[in-house]
Design a protein around this motif. Structure first.
Motif, PDB file in Angstrom:
ATOM      1  N   LEU A 248       6.564  10.268  -7.300  1.00 43.80           N
ATOM      2  CA  LEU A 248       5.418   9.226  -7.684  1.00 43.80           C
ATOM      3  C   LEU A 248       5.954   7.587  -7.917  1.00 43.80           C
ATOM      4  O   LEU A 248       5.704   6.710  -7.742  1.00 43.80           O
ATOM      5  CB  LEU A 248       4.945   9.591  -9.070  1.00 43.80           C
ATOM      6  CG  LEU A 248       3.938  11.060  -8.919  1.00 43.80           C
ATOM      7  CD1 LEU A 248       3.482  11.178 -10.242  1.00 43.80           C
ATOM      8  CD2 LEU A 248       2.883  10.716  -8.139  1.00 43.80           C
ATOM      9  N   SER A 249       7.509   7.699  -8.279  1.00 47.91           N
ATOM     10  CA  SER A 249       7.881   6.452  -8.277  1.00 47.91           C
ATOM     11  C   SER A 249       8.125   5.881  -6.792  1.00 47.91           C
ATOM     12  O   SER A 249       8.257   4.584  -6.634  1.00 47.91           O
ATOM     13  CB  SER A 249       9.471   6.490  -8.977  1.00 47.91           C
ATOM     14  OG  SER A 249      10.422   7.396  -8.146  1.00 47.91           O
ATOM     15  N   GLY A 250       8.527   6.920  -5.926  1.00 51.30           N
ATOM     16  CA  GLY A 250       8.349   6.526  -4.368  1.00 51.30           C
ATOM     17  C   GLY A 250       7.090   5.994  -4.104  1.00 51.30           C
ATOM     18  O   GLY A 250       7.000   4.966  -3.195  1.00 51.30           O
ATOM     19  N   LEU A 251       6.067   6.448  -4.557  1.00 53.13           N
ATOM     20  CA  LEU A 251       4.678   6.205  -4.015  1.00 53.13           C
ATOM     21  C   LEU A 251       4.585   4.807  -4.910  1.00 53.13           C
ATOM     22  O   LEU A 251       3.595   3.911  -4.342  1.00 53.13           O
ATOM     23  CB  LEU A 251       3.713   7.321  -4.759  1.00 53.13           C
ATOM     24  CG  LEU A 251       2.318   6.838  -4.487  1.00 53.13           C
ATOM     25  CD1 LEU A 251       1.960   6.888  -2.825  1.00 53.13           C
ATOM     26  CD2 LEU A 251       1.489   7.908  -5.316  1.00 53.13           C
ATOM     27  N   ASP A 252       4.827   4.564  -6.193  1.00 52.68           N
ATOM     28  CA  ASP A 252       4.717   3.308  -6.706  1.00 52.68           C
ATOM     29  C   ASP A 252       5.532   2.162  -5.769  1.00 52.68           C
ATOM     30  O   ASP A 252       4.514   1.059  -5.777  1.00 52.68           O
ATOM     31  CB  ASP A 252       5.589   3.291  -8.202  1.00 52.68           C
ATOM     32  CG  ASP A 252       4.568   2.511  -9.342  1.00 52.68           C
ATOM     33  OD1 ASP A 252       3.758   1.754  -8.860  1.00 52.68           O
ATOM     34  OD2 ASP A 252       4.704   2.791 -10.305  1.00 52.68           O
ATOM     35  N   ARG A 253       6.623   2.403  -5.311  1.00 47.20           N
ATOM     36  CA  ARG A 253       7.332   1.442  -4.612  1.00 47.20           C
ATOM     37  C   ARG A 253       6.734   1.090  -3.252  1.00 47.20           C
ATOM     38  O   ARG A 253       6.526   0.066  -2.982  1.00 47.20           O
ATOM     39  CB  ARG A 253       8.909   1.789  -4.679  1.00 47.20           C
ATOM     40  CG  ARG A 253       9.815   0.760  -3.828  1.00 47.20           C
ATOM     41  CD  ARG A 253      11.164   1.437  -3.925  1.00 47.20           C
ATOM     42  NE  ARG A 253      11.494   2.503  -3.177  1.00 47.20           N
ATOM     43  CZ  ARG A 253      11.737   3.859  -3.622  1.00 47.20           C
ATOM     44  NH1 ARG A 253      11.718   3.929  -4.892  1.00 47.20           N
ATOM     45  NH2 ARG A 253      12.070   4.711  -2.843  1.00 47.20           N
ATOM     46  N   MET A 254       6.276   2.148  -2.668  1.00 47.03           N
ATOM     47  CA  MET A 254       5.291   1.923  -1.439  1.00 47.03           C
ATOM     48  C   MET A 254       4.078   0.929  -1.635  1.00 47.03           C
ATOM     49  O   MET A 254       3.872   0.335  -0.956  1.00 47.03           O
ATOM     50  CB  MET A 254       5.044   3.319  -0.693  1.00 47.03           C
ATOM     51  CG  MET A 254       4.258   3.350   0.324  1.00 47.03           C
ATOM     52  SD  MET A 254       3.357   4.600   1.232  1.00 47.03           S
ATOM     53  CE  MET A 254       1.761   4.433  -0.229  1.00 47.03           C
ATOM     54  N   LEU A 255       3.564   1.379  -2.624  1.00 44.95           N
ATOM     55  CA  LEU A 255       2.289   0.532  -2.994  1.00 44.95           C
ATOM     56  C   LEU A 255       2.466  -0.840  -3.242  1.00 44.95           C
ATOM     57  O   LEU A 255       1.871  -1.761  -3.138  1.00 44.95           O
ATOM     58  CB  LEU A 255       1.466   1.249  -4.377  1.00 44.95           C
ATOM     59  CG  LEU A 255       0.599   2.569  -4.147  1.00 44.95           C
ATOM     60  CD1 LEU A 255       0.353   3.165  -5.253  1.00 44.95           C
ATOM     61  CD2 LEU A 255      -0.326   2.397  -2.956  1.00 44.95           C
ATOM     62  N   GLN A 256       3.621  -1.112  -3.967  1.00 48.02           N
ATOM     63  CA  GLN A 256       4.095  -2.434  -4.351  1.00 48.02           C
ATOM     64  C   GLN A 256       4.431  -3.130  -3.152  1.00 48.02           C
ATOM     65  O   GLN A 256       4.329  -4.594  -3.012  1.00 48.02           O
ATOM     66  CB  GLN A 256       5.322  -2.500  -5.263  1.00 48.02           C
ATOM     67  CG  GLN A 256       4.899  -1.932  -6.660  1.00 48.02           C
ATOM     68  CD  GLN A 256       6.073  -2.284  -7.780  1.00 48.02           C
ATOM     69  OE1 GLN A 256       7.095  -2.764  -7.377  1.00 48.02           O
ATOM     70  NE2 GLN A 256       5.880  -1.603  -8.822  1.00 48.02           N
ATOM     71  N   ARG A 257       4.951  -2.446  -2.014  1.00 46.16           N
ATOM     72  CA  ARG A 257       5.404  -3.233  -0.898  1.00 46.16           C
ATOM     73  C   ARG A 257       4.352  -3.312   0.099  1.00 46.16           C
ATOM     74  O   ARG A 257       4.640  -3.957   1.127  1.00 46.16           O
ATOM     75  CB  ARG A 257       6.309  -2.411  -0.395  1.00 46.16           C
ATOM     76  CG  ARG A 257       7.805  -2.509  -1.060  1.00 46.16           C
ATOM     77  CD  ARG A 257       8.899  -1.669  -0.434  1.00 46.16           C
ATOM     78  NE  ARG A 257       9.931  -1.866  -1.193  1.00 46.16           N
ATOM     79  CZ  ARG A 257      11.320  -0.858  -0.763  1.00 46.16           C
ATOM     80  NH1 ARG A 257      11.042  -0.134   0.148  1.00 46.16           N
ATOM     81  NH2 ARG A 257      12.295  -0.974  -1.416  1.00 46.16           N
ATOM     82  N   ALA A 258       3.389  -2.779  -0.030  1.00 49.28           N
ATOM     83  CA  ALA A 258       2.109  -2.596   0.954  1.00 49.28           C
ATOM     84  C   ALA A 258       1.638  -3.947   1.245  1.00 49.28           C
ATOM     85  O   ALA A 258       1.394  -4.561   0.078  1.00 49.28           O
ATOM     86  CB  ALA A 258       1.025  -1.699   0.559  1.00 49.28           C
ATOM     87  N   SER A 259       1.406  -4.160   2.190  1.00 57.77           N
ATOM     88  CA  SER A 259       1.038  -5.789   2.806  1.00 57.77           C
ATOM     89  C   SER A 259      -0.440  -6.169   2.471  1.00 57.77           C
ATOM     90  O   SER A 259      -1.000  -6.945   2.316  1.00 57.77           O
ATOM     91  CB  SER A 259       1.325  -6.202   4.181  1.00 57.77           C
ATOM     92  OG  SER A 259       0.572  -4.984   5.214  1.00 57.77           O
ATOM     93  N   SER A 260      -1.286  -4.970   2.453  1.00 55.74           N
ATOM     94  CA  SER A 260      -2.716  -4.924   2.082  1.00 55.74           C
ATOM     95  C   SER A 260      -3.110  -3.518   1.322  1.00 55.74           C
ATOM     96  O   SER A 260      -2.379  -2.624   1.471  1.00 55.74           O
ATOM     97  CB  SER A 260      -3.645  -5.175   3.247  1.00 55.74           C
ATOM     98  OG  SER A 260      -3.407  -3.982   4.300  1.00 55.74           O
ATOM     99  N   HIS A 261      -4.163  -3.653   0.393  1.00 57.51           N
ATOM    100  CA  HIS A 261      -4.603  -2.454  -0.177  1.00 57.51           C
ATOM    101  C   HIS A 261      -6.038  -2.232   0.045  1.00 57.51           C
ATOM    102  O   HIS A 261      -6.945  -2.901  -0.517  1.00 57.51           O
ATOM    103  CB  HIS A 261      -4.615  -2.739  -1.805  1.00 57.51           C
ATOM    104  CG  HIS A 261      -3.050  -2.784  -2.074  1.00 57.51           C
ATOM    105  ND1 HIS A 261      -2.305  -3.608  -2.171  1.00 57.51           N
ATOM    106  CD2 HIS A 261      -2.463  -1.680  -2.888  1.00 57.51           C
ATOM    107  CE1 HIS A 261      -0.761  -3.284  -2.383  1.00 57.51           C
ATOM    108  NE2 HIS A 261      -1.136  -2.053  -2.894  1.00 57.51           N
ATOM    109  N   GLY A 262      -6.216  -1.421   0.943  1.00 55.51           N
ATOM    110  CA  GLY A 262      -7.645  -1.074   1.235  1.00 55.51           C
ATOM    111  C   GLY A 262      -8.385  -0.021   0.174  1.00 55.51           C
ATOM    112  O   GLY A 262      -7.610   0.192  -0.799  1.00 55.51           O
TER     113      GLY A 262
END
Length: 255
Positions: A170-184
């Motif tokens: 989940l911390s990896g998921l958190d990091r991925m979401l922070q780096r995402a260029s857009s949030h659909g």
């Protein structure tokens, strides 16, 4: 982020579960084991979980169609629940590892193949097209939702070892979401569910809350001064905020 008073009064139930499921219904059955049958059930699951998980792993690996993936994940979740409920810690952790393996891009072998030169023909094996702005496939998103749903619904069954595995993913998921260029829409739902996981720790039994805190500590030690470590430390602060009314009971574990 909800204020503390709101977080305490909120019940994680149907809303959180349905949001993750995407079909407006509970993903997991609640299974009761009458005391006389507990040992018999434990023996049956102890003898069969490894073969079941191996078969489900092959199914998850080769399935890309959304309905098929949902059915496979439902089976993994049910096996995970049974193993957790019956106190089969090795089996529980193996099921969790199987979910986390596919919840983040790059963790599974097929994702690495798809990313390699000439790997475009393996798109189906890697979980289909990527979700815009994140690099995650649809399979990654569905597995992340399944993991979050189990933690939200049955976090009291995970123990320190189970929470350590889950929180690492989940911390990896958190990091991925922070780096995402857009949030659909897909990523927004995952983000809301991840935030709800820490918010609803206010509803965990005190022993389960202590297990989660110990697991966070293990992950902080592992991540040290990395970006992941800072993310986990921030989540620990949120957990303390949502549980301020009973923080003294677990303070020695926080420190």
């Amino acid at each position: 982020m909800l204020p503390l008073a709101t977080a305490r009064s909120r019940r994680p139930s149907t809303g959180a579960a349905s949001m993750l499921n995407g079909q407006g219904e509970e993903t997991l059955p609640t299974i009761g084991f009458p005391p006389p049958d507990m040992e018999r059930c434990r023996g049956m699951v102890s003898d069969s979980w490894a073969s079941l998980l191996s078969a489900l792993s092959l199914l998850l690996h080769g399935t890309t169609e959304e309905h098929g993936l949902q059915q496979a994940l439902r089976c993994v979740q049910t096996l995970l629940y049974c193993c957790s409920r019956l106190g089969l810690e090795q089996a529980r952790d193996a099921c969790l590892l199987q979910l986390t393996r596919y919840s983040l891009p790059g963790l599974s072998r097929e994702a690495e193949i798809a990313a390699s030169p000439g790997g475009s023909s393996n798109t189906a094996s890697s979980g289909g097209s990527t979700v815009s702005g994140s690099g995650a496939t649809q399979k990654n998103i569905l597995c992340a939702k399944a993991l979050l749903h189990f933690c939200l619904s049955h976090g009291s069954l995970l123990g320190i070892a189970g929470w350590t595995i889950a929180l690492r993913a989940l911390s990896g998921l958190d990091r991925m979401l922070q780096r995402a260029s857009s949030h659909g829409n897909e990523l927004t739902v995952v983000r809301q569910s991840l935030d709800s996981l820490f918010e609803t720790t206010a509803l965990l039994p005190i022993d389960a809350l202590g297990d989660m805190i110990d697991a966070i500590g293990e992950n902080i030690k592992r991540a040290a001064d990395s970006e992941e470590g800072r993310i986990i430390l921030g989540r620990l602060g949120e957990l303390c905020n949502f549980n301020v009314g009973r923080l003294l009971a677990v303070w020695d574990r926080v420190m």
